[in-house]
Design an enzyme around this catalytic site. Structure first.
Site, short mmCIF file in Angstrom:
data_model
loop_
_atom_site.label_atom_id
_atom_site.label_comp_id
_atom_site.label_asym_id
_atom_site.label_seq_id
_atom_site.Cartn_x
_atom_site.Cartn_y
_atom_site.Cartn_z
N ASP A 169 1.92 34.65 -10.12
CA ASP A 169 1.15 35.35 -10.64
C ASP A 169 -0.17 34.63 -10.54
OD1 ASP A 169 -0.04 37.35 -12.19
OD2 ASP A 169 0.22 36.39 -14.00
N HIS A 264 -2.61 43.06 -7.51
CA HIS A 264 -2.20 43.50 -8.90
C HIS A 264 -2.09 44.96 -8.84
CE1 HIS A 264 -2.25 39.58 -10.63
NE2 HIS A 264 -1.57 40.07 -11.50
N HIS A 267 1.28 45.65 -7.05
CA HIS A 267 2.32 45.55 -8.00
C HIS A 267 2.36 46.49 -9.09
CE1 HIS A 267 3.15 44.55 -12.26
NE2 HIS A 267 4.04 43.65 -11.82
#
Length: 376
Positions: A169, A264, A267
């Protein structure tokens, strides 16, 4: 140009720091509603009992069903009201932490992460889900937590996979913040689901946030592997201290005030890949970061640095390592379509986004990872 930097009031990290939790509760009053899974409470019950006695405070265990639903958070708010607790504690992983944010609504909130798997603890936002685990909405609050308290001994005793996922992350933080900085995109309150009361208008990222994001990447390269080895041995070293701070504090400030971009969003698009559902957030973000670098045609040397780092700490660099043995162009397009919805952070990239380009980047990132493995 409006800029903003969002911060928790206090961040405290150290060995046996959980023994000081009672002190922070006492700054608000005499009792706290403790939101945590029963398993997480039992892991640290000796420390909770010791700090409650030392500082003459009490913990009201509210229980937590494991999902951040509107019903569960309303139930917990009712417990806090009935017991007249003076503050809220979110203890454990991301779900318990997000539930505590919703219950506290930006007031008198102490966050105690027991793993360093993601960068949510410092932020002023949370994610709501439906009972079946599907996404419901984002929630934003008027301020970040009052206290973020991190006990590195507790982190070191958790499975190493969580620490490594946190590195995945944190890996994305600089590359996303850099893209957002170049595009002058709004960050830290994009509010995709409509206007939220009590939230300041969006702003662009500060140079401070970009510097913190860059420090994430510097720390990961310097000490990521050594921190993993320390966690494997369940011991605290300065390398572990550095990476815990990187995963939780630097990445948290970096993403919230530096901004998110393609990684992100990709993701989020990977929810279309059923094989990847059981993998951790940071594990999927690591691969998505490689896909972002392919999408922006980053320097080969930079891409190789990221691949080297991921390989060294055992972060996924192929889809097969995320439970997806093969991906067709049609499947990649499904991921890309979700990643490219108008509200997504991928539009913070400093160039126009084309869905087919994103699908191609995902496929090429997977091939690059496969080739890397074949050489190592």
């Amino acid at each position: 140009m409006r800029k903003a930097l969002i911060l928790p009031t206090k961040y405290v990290q150290g060995e046996d720091e959980l023994l000081n939790l009672g002190y922070f509760v006492s700054t608000f009053g005499k009792s706290a509603l403790l939101i945590a899974s029963q398993e997480d409470v039992e892991r640290v019950r000796p420390q909770l009992e010791a700090t409650a006695e030392k500082f003459d405070v009490s913990f009201i265990e509210g229980g937590f069903n494991g999902e951040v639903t509107r019903e569960e958070t309303k139930r917990l708010q009712a417990v806090a009201t009935e017991k007249q607790t003076d503050c809220i504690i979110g203890l454990g992983g991301g779900k318990a932490i997000d539930a505590s944010k919703v219950v506290a609504e930006g007031e008198h909130l102490i966050i105690v992460p027991t793993i360093a798997a993601q960068d949510a603890p410092t932020s002023h936002s949370a994610v709501l889900y439906h009972e079946d685990g599907s996404f419901d909405d984002y929630a934003y609050f008027k301020q970040s937590p009052s206290v973020v308290l991190v006990d590195t001994k507790v982190i070191a005793k958790a499975p190493t996979r969580f620490l490594v996922a946190g590195m995945g992350d944190a890996l994305s933080t600089y590359f996303e913040a850099r893209a957002t900085h170049h595009s002058y995109s709004r960050v830290n309150a994009s509010l995709p689901m409509g206007t939220r009361e009590g939230v300041t208008p969006p702003a662009v990222g500060t140079y401070a946030a970009l510097a913190l994001a860059k420090l994430c990447w510097d720390h990961l390269r310097e000490d990521g592997l050594r921190a993993k080895i320390a966690c494997d041995a369940n011991v605290v070293t300065e390398a572990l201290n550095k990476i815990v701070e990187t995963n939780i504090l630097l990445s948290g400030l970096g993403f919230e005030s530096g901004g998110l971009a393609a990684a992100h969003a990709i993701h989020n698009g990977m929810t279309a890949l059923h094989g990847a559902h059981s993998y951790l957030h940071g594990e999927k973000v690591a691969f998505a970061t490689i896909a972002q670098l392919v999408l922006e045609n980053a320097d080969q040397s930079e891409l190789e640095e990221v691949l080297d780092f991921c390989y060294s700490v055992n972060l996924p660099i192929t889809l097969a390592e995320l439970g997806v043995e093969n991906i067709t162009f049609e499947e990649a397009m499904e991921v890309a379509k979700i990643a490219c919805i108008p509200e997504e952070s991928i539009h913070s990239m400093p160039f126009p986004i084309i869905v087919e380009d994103v699908a191609n980047a995902i496929i090429v990132a997977d091939k690059i990872g496969q080739e890397y493995h074949s050489k190592h």
